[in-house]
Design an enzyme around this catalytic site. Structure first.
Site, short mmCIF file in Angstrom:
data_model
loop_
_atom_site.label_atom_id
_atom_site.label_comp_id
_atom_site.label_asym_id
_atom_site.label_seq_id
_atom_site.Cartn_x
_atom_site.Cartn_y
_atom_site.Cartn_z
N HIS A 30 0.80 -0.99 -0.04
CA HIS A 30 -0.04 0.26 0.17
C HIS A 30 0.92 1.09 -0.12
O HIS A 30 2.17 0.92 0.02
CB HIS A 30 -0.97 0.07 1.33
CG HIS A 30 -0.23 -0.33 2.37
ND1 HIS A 30 0.48 0.47 3.09
CD2 HIS A 30 -0.49 -1.24 3.33
CE1 HIS A 30 0.97 0.28 4.18
NE2 HIS A 30 0.66 -0.85 4.50
N HIS A 33 4.05 1.37 2.14
CA HIS A 33 5.15 0.75 1.71
C HIS A 33 6.06 1.72 0.35
O HIS A 33 7.31 1.86 0.57
CB HIS A 33 4.93 -0.69 0.83
CG HIS A 33 4.45 -1.55 2.11
ND1 HIS A 33 3.09 -1.90 1.96
CD2 HIS A 33 4.99 -2.25 3.06
CE1 HIS A 33 2.87 -2.78 2.79
NE2 HIS A 33 3.97 -3.00 3.57
N LYS A 151 4.15 2.66 11.74
CA LYS A 151 3.05 2.20 12.16
C LYS A 151 3.42 0.91 12.92
O LYS A 151 2.62 0.59 13.85
CB LYS A 151 2.11 1.71 10.83
CG LYS A 151 0.77 1.68 11.23
CD LYS A 151 -0.25 0.50 10.49
CE LYS A 151 0.08 -0.85 10.84
NZ LYS A 151 -0.28 -1.92 10.51
#
Ligand code: PAF
Length: 288
Positions: A30, A33, A151
């Site tokens: 996504h 990345h 994250k």
């Protein structure tokens, strides 16, 4: 962009270069990345990404088998983002025999939070990352960079400490969390959510923001009041149908609970959370 599947082909592809900048992934990529891949480009003379769903970091009841494998779409995205080399080994290439040598990270950092709820997770992560580093950086002569998303806040801290303790000549760079328009942190696991769960999912980040606000407001009495604030935030999510593992305020430096001396520097704190919505376990965090 070159796609290679063996360690030998990877080393051959990287031999002409001095300074790889590396983004390890498990695929199903996504924007989070791709943002790391774009950030990697100015850091080296070749940008490398790996795609490998690492069995070692999944417990038997977790989603190893169902983890989305989308190699072609991932390669298309990586190429558009400017990646030069993709390493996508089969399991028998990276683990031709049971991986009995493993990296055991220290309990104070790796057995708390994610490591508490996913025992062995960071052993699996450190072991594969150490091995991927050997594959990617063995031919390098210049600066070596590896990029990880914030994250997975605890993960990038554990890897940073591993690199420091083993004196690996690699600079770890942490990329900011990318979010959907409503604030949900991008994650490969968001694809598991049903439509109604997807609408609800942002509540984890809202709960963490609320906890951060409450912690700031109570900064002077933080260590004393913290357990109550965290319990309230977890209860609020639970009443919406979530099963929270933890919502907590920690020090950024070591992920330990804040002490009275930290009250004057709330910017040294981070709120972190993990909670299950239906069958999907989501994590998120905010640096205060
Ligand atoms: O964050 C991930 O995707 C994985 O934990 C990593 C770092 C690629 C190791 O398998």
């Amino acid at each position: 962009m070159k796609l290679v599947h063996t360690i030998e082909d990877l080393r051959t592809a990287l031999r002409p270069f001095d300074a790889p900048a590396f983004v390890p992934t498990m695929g199903n990529l996504h924007e989070g990345h791709l943002d790391l891949v774009r950030a990697a480009q100015p850091l080296g003379d070749v940008t490398v990404s790996s795609i490998f769903v690492n069995r070692l970091q999944f417990a038997p009841h977790e989603d190893f088998d169902s983890y989305p494998r989308t190699l072609q779409a991932d390669c298309d995205r990586l190429e558009r983002a400017g990646c030069d080399v993709v390493f996508a080994p089969l399991e028998k290439e990276l683990y031709p025999e049971p991986q009995v040598f493993k990296v055991h990270p220290p309990a104070d950092l790796a057995d708390i939070l994610e490591g508490h709820f996913r025992p062995g997770f960071f052993i699996g992560v450190c072991t594969v990352v150490m091995k991927l580093f050997q594959c990617v950086f063995s031919e390098a002569k210049g600066p070596r960079h590896a990029l990880f998303g914030k994250k997975d806040y605890q993960q990038q801290m554990v890897i940073r400490r591993m690199v420091q303790q083993f004196a690996l000549p690699i600079t770890i760079v942490a990329g900011e969390t990318q979010r959907a328009a409503d604030g949900l942190a991008l994650s490969s696991r968001n694809g598991y959510l049903s439509e109604s769960e997807r609408a609800e999912a942002v509540q984890l980040s809202l709960a963490l923001r609320g906890l951060a606000r409450d912690a700031l407001a109570a900064a002077d009495a933080l260590p004393r009041q913290l357990a109550g604030l965290e319990a309230r935030a977890m209860h609020a999510l639970a009443t919406r149908g979530w099963q929270p593992d933890y919502l907590t305020v920690r020090r950024r430096a070591d992920l330990q609970p804040p002490q009275a001396s930290d009250a004057s520097t709330p910017q040294s704190l981070v709120v972190l959370g993990a909670a299950r919505l239906g069958n999907t376990r989501l994590i998120d965090n905010f640096e205060i």
